[in-house]
Design a protein around this motif. Sequence first.
Motif, PDB file in Angstrom:
ATOM      1  N   LYS A   1      37.644  45.211  41.331  1.00  0.00           N
ATOM      2  CA  LYS A   1      36.763  44.820  42.444  1.00  0.00           C
ATOM      3  C   LYS A   1      37.047  43.373  42.875  1.00  0.00           C
ATOM      4  O   LYS A   1      37.157  43.065  44.068  1.00  0.00           O
ATOM      5  CB  LYS A   1      35.306  44.970  41.978  1.00  0.00           C
ATOM      6  N   LEU A   2      37.162  42.467  41.897  1.00  0.00           N
ATOM      7  CA  LEU A   2      37.435  41.054  42.201  1.00  0.00           C
ATOM      8  C   LEU A   2      38.791  40.869  42.868  1.00  0.00           C
ATOM      9  O   LEU A   2      38.940  40.064  43.795  1.00  0.00           O
ATOM     10  CB  LEU A   2      37.374  40.220  40.913  1.00  0.00           C
TER      11      LEU A   2
ATOM     12  N   GLN B   1      34.541  49.594  32.221  1.00  0.00           N
ATOM     13  CA  GLN B   1      33.663  48.798  33.098  1.00  0.00           C
ATOM     14  C   GLN B   1      34.287  47.426  33.396  1.00  0.00           C
ATOM     15  O   GLN B   1      34.224  46.933  34.528  1.00  0.00           O
ATOM     16  CB  GLN B   1      32.283  48.622  32.450  1.00  0.00           C
ATOM     17  N   ASN B   2      34.882  46.810  32.376  1.00  0.00           N
ATOM     18  CA  ASN B   2      35.562  45.518  32.578  1.00  0.00           C
ATOM     19  C   ASN B   2      36.697  45.647  33.596  1.00  0.00           C
ATOM     20  O   ASN B   2      36.860  44.791  34.470  1.00  0.00           O
ATOM     21  CB  ASN B   2      36.155  45.001  31.263  1.00  0.00           C
TER      22      ASN B   2
ATOM     23  N   TYR C   1      38.272  39.462  32.751  1.00  0.00           N
ATOM     24  CA  TYR C   1      37.829  40.860  32.620  1.00  0.00           C
ATOM     25  C   TYR C   1      38.943  41.740  32.044  1.00  0.00           C
ATOM     26  O   TYR C   1      38.681  42.635  31.239  1.00  0.00           O
ATOM     27  CB  TYR C   1      37.375  41.409  33.973  1.00  0.00           C
TER      28      TYR C   1
ATOM     29  N   GLU D   1      37.000  47.886  35.943  1.00  0.00           N
ATOM     30  CA  GLU D   1      36.422  48.121  37.276  1.00  0.00           C
ATOM     31  C   GLU D   1      36.015  46.802  37.931  1.00  0.00           C
ATOM     32  O   GLU D   1      36.224  46.596  39.137  1.00  0.00           O
ATOM     33  CB  GLU D   1      35.212  49.066  37.170  1.00  0.00           C
ATOM     34  N   GLU D   2      35.446  45.897  37.114  1.00  0.00           N
ATOM     35  CA  GLU D   2      35.073  44.569  37.633  1.00  0.00           C
ATOM     36  C   GLU D   2      36.315  43.788  38.058  1.00  0.00           C
ATOM     37  O   GLU D   2      36.318  43.131  39.105  1.00  0.00           O
ATOM     38  CB  GLU D   2      34.299  43.778  36.570  1.00  0.00           C
TER      39      GLU D   2
ATOM     40  N   ASP E   1      31.048  31.829  35.756  1.00  0.00           N
ATOM     41  CA  ASP E   1      31.707  31.979  37.051  1.00  0.00           C
ATOM     42  C   ASP E   1      32.947  31.089  37.158  1.00  0.00           C
ATOM     43  O   ASP E   1      33.128  30.351  38.117  1.00  0.00           O
ATOM     44  CB  ASP E   1      30.721  31.654  38.182  1.00  0.00           C
TER      45      ASP E   1
ATOM     46  N   ILE F   1      33.256  34.325  31.964  1.00  0.00           N
ATOM     47  CA  ILE F   1      32.769  35.207  33.038  1.00  0.00           C
ATOM     48  C   ILE F   1      31.359  34.783  33.466  1.00  0.00           C
ATOM     49  O   ILE F   1      31.063  34.662  34.661  1.00  0.00           O
ATOM     50  CB  ILE F   1      32.793  36.680  32.568  1.00  0.00           C
TER      51      ILE F   1
ATOM     52  N   LYS G   1      38.113  34.950  36.814  1.00  0.00           N
ATOM     53  CA  LYS G   1      37.272  36.050  36.331  1.00  0.00           C
ATOM     54  C   LYS G   1      38.044  37.353  36.142  1.00  0.00           C
ATOM     55  O   LYS G   1      37.826  38.066  35.163  1.00  0.00           O
ATOM     56  CB  LYS G   1      36.119  36.284  37.306  1.00  0.00           C
TER      57      LYS G   1
END
Length: 455
Positions: free
Chosen positions: A76-77, A69-70, A51, A72-73, A43, A40, A47
Amino acid sequence: NTQKDLLKVELDQLQCHFTWAPQRENIDLDNMKQRLEDSIHLDMQYKATSYNQLAFVNCLQGKYVEAIQNLEEAEKLLRENHEDEFDERIIITYGNYAWVYYHMGQLTEAQSYLDKLERICKQFPDASRYTAMIPAVSGEKGWLLLNSGVQYYNEAMECFEMAQKKYPNNIDWNVGYAIVLSRLEGLSGATESADSRNSVNQWRRVLELDPNDAEAMVQLALKLQVFRQYEDANTLVKQALEKSPGLPYVLRYAAKLYRRARNIEKALTLLDKALKMTPKSAFLYHQKGMCYKYKIQTLKKSQGSKGSGKIDTLINDCKECFKKALELKPSFILAELGYAHICSINGEYCEAEDIYSKLLELENTCPENKQEIRFQFGLFEQNYKHSQSNAIKYFLEGFKIKHDSNSRNNCRTHLEKIAKNPQDIVAFCICGIIHMLDGEECFEKILEIELGDAE
């Protein structure tokens, strides 16, 4: 409790990390977490996948807030990068959300994600109420299994094959398939056989789909090196280093190629560069230890006792690398075997023997590791303790584990060398066990008596 029990029944039907999960005791969670965090941080291409896997690991470790939180990331991605196929890609993430909230005791939240999955799955003809075994799901399952250990590689391969059938041009599934083919070939000992052309062709396919994939270049270069296509291999690795000089995965595999080609200084330079970017990589420390080990063996052959000062320094450097690899990944058996071998070279036979004896007792490890432990212990007995009977014992133990691998082939080769004299009863028994495994017990009994008399 009834609500929780009913919810658990529905969660068990999902396709996600918590239902695919390999046995927890088979995964080195801390090491897996470190690798995912490195991926992660650097980059890397995958990703969202990382996550999701990190959320699974954090949840297993009781870190539920971090797990959410992971996820949610990851969500989002997926919204940013896969808007057109978001519903297909999000199935696993929503399933993971439901499981994490279940573990947190937030049953209403868990149910809300099941409701979302139900709405999404109505789009897919063959879907069940809460999940659909579509290519995006099969591919993600393949990545989890690939990262979980060698015992899951065959299943990972099947997942990538399934994902590829519908989307043969999808780069993600093609890369996953190439990686798992390469690893399986390496483990099976079939690196120079016709079968190992499968991974060569697959890496070529990846480069057709993405000519700028530097990691694919260096992976293909490693395969071509095995087939002695050195010029093509060197060209590819140089191109890869030009395209992605700051990518640790490219640096580590380029270093492996240079180490195999005996360009040890070049390999060490690349490994040091990679370690600056991923300082907690057990793999890199192990590779560095292997470089020092080669330097020690070369110096001993060329200079003998004259080079003792240099050799002592190299032995210390080598030990430190293997120790660091084990500190970062305590289950790293190859690093432990490397450390034992250096102890043997340095005359520390008691310490080496203690390590081998401890490793022999390991039950919960893959067949390849069990075979390699016995092969290395056999070499120790043969070369340092000068006990042919013990060497035969361990080579036979390794060979009798019926699983194709380089280590099993090595056990066989060393047994055949010992068994060169056809008139010798020990040689006869060894040949009998190798060629007539069905008659194993009878030959072993004779061998036991003969070896006992010889000692």
